[in-house]
Scaffold this motif. Structure first.
Motif, PDB file in Angstrom:
ATOM      1  N   THR A 128       0.840  -1.195   0.000  1.00  0.00           N
ATOM      2  CA  THR A 128       0.000   0.000   0.000  1.00  0.00           C
ATOM      3  C   THR A 128       0.878   1.249   0.000  1.00  0.00           C
ATOM      4  O   THR A 128       1.756   1.348   0.846  1.00  0.00           O
ATOM      5  CB  THR A 128      -0.925   0.009   1.235  1.00  0.00           C
ATOM      6  N   PRO A 129       0.683   2.155  -0.937  1.00  0.00           N
ATOM      7  CA  PRO A 129      -0.180   2.089  -2.111  1.00  0.00           C
ATOM      8  C   PRO A 129       0.437   1.188  -3.178  1.00  0.00           C
ATOM      9  O   PRO A 129       1.658   1.036  -3.242  1.00  0.00           O
ATOM     10  CB  PRO A 129      -0.245   3.539  -2.590  1.00  0.00           C
ATOM     11  N   ALA A 130      -0.403   0.632  -4.019  1.00  0.00           N
ATOM     12  CA  ALA A 130       0.074  -0.282  -5.054  1.00  0.00           C
ATOM     13  C   ALA A 130       0.890   0.453  -6.115  1.00  0.00           C
ATOM     14  O   ALA A 130       1.863  -0.075  -6.628  1.00  0.00           O
ATOM     15  CB  ALA A 130      -1.107  -0.992  -5.709  1.00  0.00           C
ATOM     16  N   LEU A 131       0.495   1.676  -6.428  1.00  0.00           N
ATOM     17  CA  LEU A 131       1.185   2.462  -7.440  1.00  0.00           C
ATOM     18  C   LEU A 131       1.438   3.854  -6.894  1.00  0.00           C
ATOM     19  O   LEU A 131       0.525   4.517  -6.423  1.00  0.00           O
ATOM     20  CB  LEU A 131       0.349   2.548  -8.730  1.00  0.00           C
ATOM     21  N   ARG A 132       2.714   4.254  -6.948  1.00  0.00           N
ATOM     22  CA  ARG A 132       3.084   5.601  -6.513  1.00  0.00           C
ATOM     23  C   ARG A 132       3.491   6.415  -7.730  1.00  0.00           C
ATOM     24  O   ARG A 132       4.074   5.881  -8.671  1.00  0.00           O
ATOM     25  CB  ARG A 132       4.228   5.533  -5.510  1.00  0.00           C
ATOM     26  N   TYR A 133       3.180   7.691  -7.681  1.00  0.00           N
ATOM     27  CA  TYR A 133       3.482   8.598  -8.783  1.00  0.00           C
ATOM     28  C   TYR A 133       4.550   9.587  -8.353  1.00  0.00           C
ATOM     29  O   TYR A 133       4.495  10.135  -7.259  1.00  0.00           O
ATOM     30  CB  TYR A 133       2.225   9.377  -9.194  1.00  0.00           C
ATOM     31  N   GLN A 169      -2.086  11.054 -11.688  1.00  0.00           N
ATOM     32  CA  GLN A 169      -2.736   9.947 -10.996  1.00  0.00           C
ATOM     33  C   GLN A 169      -4.027   9.541 -11.691  1.00  0.00           C
ATOM     34  O   GLN A 169      -4.848  10.383 -12.016  1.00  0.00           O
ATOM     35  CB  GLN A 169      -2.990  10.322  -9.545  1.00  0.00           C
ATOM     36  N   SER A 170      -4.154   8.233 -11.892  1.00  0.00           N
ATOM     37  CA  SER A 170      -5.325   7.733 -12.591  1.00  0.00           C
ATOM     38  C   SER A 170      -5.669   6.345 -12.078  1.00  0.00           C
ATOM     39  O   SER A 170      -4.825   5.448 -12.084  1.00  0.00           O
ATOM     40  CB  SER A 170      -5.047   7.675 -14.093  1.00  0.00           C
ATOM     41  N   ASP A 171      -6.899   6.171 -11.651  1.00  0.00           N
ATOM     42  CA  ASP A 171      -7.363   4.850 -11.238  1.00  0.00           C
ATOM     43  C   ASP A 171      -7.332   3.876 -12.410  1.00  0.00           C
ATOM     44  O   ASP A 171      -7.107   2.681 -12.229  1.00  0.00           O
ATOM     45  CB  ASP A 171      -8.775   4.929 -10.675  1.00  0.00           C
ATOM     46  N   LEU A 172      -7.542   4.387 -13.616  1.00  0.00           N
ATOM     47  CA  LEU A 172      -7.523   3.532 -14.802  1.00  0.00           C
ATOM     48  C   LEU A 172      -6.118   2.996 -15.072  1.00  0.00           C
ATOM     49  O   LEU A 172      -5.938   1.819 -15.383  1.00  0.00           O
ATOM     50  CB  LEU A 172      -8.042   4.301 -16.017  1.00  0.00           C
ATOM     51  N   THR A 173      -5.114   3.862 -14.922  1.00  0.00           N
ATOM     52  CA  THR A 173      -3.727   3.420 -15.100  1.00  0.00           C
ATOM     53  C   THR A 173      -3.376   2.379 -14.047  1.00  0.00           C
ATOM     54  O   THR A 173      -2.758   1.355 -14.346  1.00  0.00           O
ATOM     55  CB  THR A 173      -2.764   4.619 -15.007  1.00  0.00           C
ATOM     56  N   GLU A 174      -3.777   2.629 -12.810  1.00  0.00           N
ATOM     57  CA  GLU A 174      -3.484   1.672 -11.737  1.00  0.00           C
ATOM     58  C   GLU A 174      -4.162   0.335 -12.002  1.00  0.00           C
ATOM     59  O   GLU A 174      -3.571  -0.729 -11.806  1.00  0.00           O
ATOM     60  CB  GLU A 174      -3.921   2.231 -10.383  1.00  0.00           C
ATOM     61  N   ARG A 222      -2.201  -3.153 -12.424  1.00  0.00           N
ATOM     62  CA  ARG A 222      -2.499  -4.302 -11.553  1.00  0.00           C
ATOM     63  C   ARG A 222      -2.809  -5.552 -12.384  1.00  0.00           C
ATOM     64  O   ARG A 222      -2.322  -6.634 -12.080  1.00  0.00           O
ATOM     65  CB  ARG A 222      -3.694  -3.986 -10.637  1.00  0.00           C
ATOM     66  N   GLU A 223      -3.627  -5.404 -13.409  1.00  0.00           N
ATOM     67  CA  GLU A 223      -3.976  -6.549 -14.248  1.00  0.00           C
ATOM     68  C   GLU A 223      -2.753  -7.113 -14.960  1.00  0.00           C
ATOM     69  O   GLU A 223      -2.570  -8.330 -15.041  1.00  0.00           O
ATOM     70  CB  GLU A 223      -5.045  -6.143 -15.272  1.00  0.00           C
ATOM     71  N   ALA A 224      -1.889  -6.229 -15.483  1.00  0.00           N
ATOM     72  CA  ALA A 224      -0.698  -6.679 -16.213  1.00  0.00           C
ATOM     73  C   ALA A 224       0.290  -7.385 -15.286  1.00  0.00           C
ATOM     74  O   ALA A 224       0.847  -8.431 -15.636  1.00  0.00           O
ATOM     75  CB  ALA A 224      -0.029  -5.492 -16.902  1.00  0.00           C
ATOM     76  N   VAL A 225       0.505  -6.852 -14.085  1.00  0.00           N
ATOM     77  CA  VAL A 225       1.427  -7.474 -13.129  1.00  0.00           C
ATOM     78  C   VAL A 225       0.869  -8.817 -12.668  1.00  0.00           C
ATOM     79  O   VAL A 225       1.598  -9.819 -12.600  1.00  0.00           O
ATOM     80  CB  VAL A 225       1.696  -6.532 -11.925  1.00  0.00           C
ATOM     81  N   ASP A 226      -0.420  -8.867 -12.362  1.00  0.00           N
ATOM     82  CA  ASP A 226      -1.061 -10.118 -11.940  1.00  0.00           C
ATOM     83  C   ASP A 226      -0.868 -11.199 -13.012  1.00  0.00           C
ATOM     84  O   ASP A 226      -0.484 -12.333 -12.714  1.00  0.00           O
ATOM     85  CB  ASP A 226      -2.549  -9.871 -11.683  1.00  0.00           C
ATOM     86  N   GLU A 227      -1.100 -10.837 -14.263  1.00  0.00           N
ATOM     87  CA  GLU A 227      -0.952 -11.780 -15.373  1.00  0.00           C
ATOM     88  C   GLU A 227       0.491 -12.279 -15.506  1.00  0.00           C
ATOM     89  O   GLU A 227       0.736 -13.475 -15.648  1.00  0.00           O
ATOM     90  CB  GLU A 227      -1.387 -11.089 -16.672  1.00  0.00           C
ATOM     91  N   PRO A 250      -7.870   4.112 -24.951  1.00  0.00           N
ATOM     92  CA  PRO A 250      -7.756   3.240 -23.782  1.00  0.00           C
ATOM     93  C   PRO A 250      -7.155   1.873 -24.133  1.00  0.00           C
ATOM     94  O   PRO A 250      -6.367   1.324 -23.367  1.00  0.00           O
ATOM     95  CB  PRO A 250      -9.197   3.110 -23.286  1.00  0.00           C
ATOM     96  N   GLU A 251      -7.502   1.332 -25.297  1.00  0.00           N
ATOM     97  CA  GLU A 251      -6.951   0.035 -25.711  1.00  0.00           C
ATOM     98  C   GLU A 251      -5.453   0.135 -25.946  1.00  0.00           C
ATOM     99  O   GLU A 251      -4.689  -0.770 -25.581  1.00  0.00           O
ATOM    100  CB  GLU A 251      -7.655  -0.474 -26.991  1.00  0.00           C
TER     101      GLU A 251
END
Length: 194
Positions: free
Chosen positions: A50-55, A63-68, A72-77, A173-174
């Motif tokens: 915590t926090p998962a992503l620092r800027y 700061q963007s929740d979408l970027t985070e 998160r999805e890319a790291v998890d994968e 976004p894609e």
């Protein structure tokens, strides 16, 4: 006497060389570092720190929740592909993961020579005057850094990062999701260290 007058056969290889160089410059520079004394095979699970992503800088415009979410999805994968599973809520993870999105302002000096002595190479027996111009170019570099910490002692055990000149903000976004997935895959390609 050797004449190096510009001709089509000489221009084409020069153009191809410049194009290849400019293409290579666009690929992110990836770096890795790790604690060689750690047994990376012992790590089986992970959780977000915590926090998962620092800027850096800590600017609300970055700061963007979408970027985070994309990170998160890319790291998890990528960690899942490497045999690390996200720790369940009631278990202790082996690793804590934290990402950093860093924007740095940089400057580069570029010197251009206009004219100069032509001499006999161009078929003229005389030289010519020239002018040299030096300019400072300001640009931004974006770095995505992923740190892995040992959960028990809190120490950094692995770090990977990729940096490249900041591109315009006209991506869809894609395209942003694809860029983050690709960059995270490149960063984590050397985990676990061999």
């Amino acid at each position: 006497m050797l004449s190096l007058s510009p001709s089509l056969p000489l221009r084409r290889p020069l153009f191809l060389l410049c194009a290849a160089f400019l293409t290579a410059c666009q690929a992110p520079a990836v770096n890795h570092d790790f604690d060689a004394g750690r047994d990376f095979a012992a790590y089986r699970s992970w959780a977000w720190k915590t926090p998962a992503l620092r800027y850096q800088p800590d600017d609300p415009h970055l700061q963007s929740d979408l970027t985070e979410q994309r990170l998160r999805e890319a790291v998890d994968e990528q960690l899942d592909q490497r045999g690390l599973r996200i720790a369940k809520a009631d278990t202790t993870p082996g690793l804590d993961v934290q990402g950093f999105l860093i924007i740095d302002n940089r400057q580069q000096q570029v010197t251009t020579n206009y004219g100069g002595p032509f001499g006999p190479v161009w078929g003229r027996p005389w030289g010519g005057g020239g002018m040299i111009e030096t300019r400072n170019l300001d640009y931004q570099v974006t770095t995505l850094q992923i740190d892995l910490y040992d959960h028990k002692d809190g120490k950094l055990v692995w770090r990977g990062s990729a940096e490249q000149p900041t591109q315009g903000d006209s991506a869809t976004p894609e395209q942003r999701a694809t860029a983050i997935r690709s960059t995270v895959a490149k960063i984590l390609s050397q985990y676990p260290p061999h």
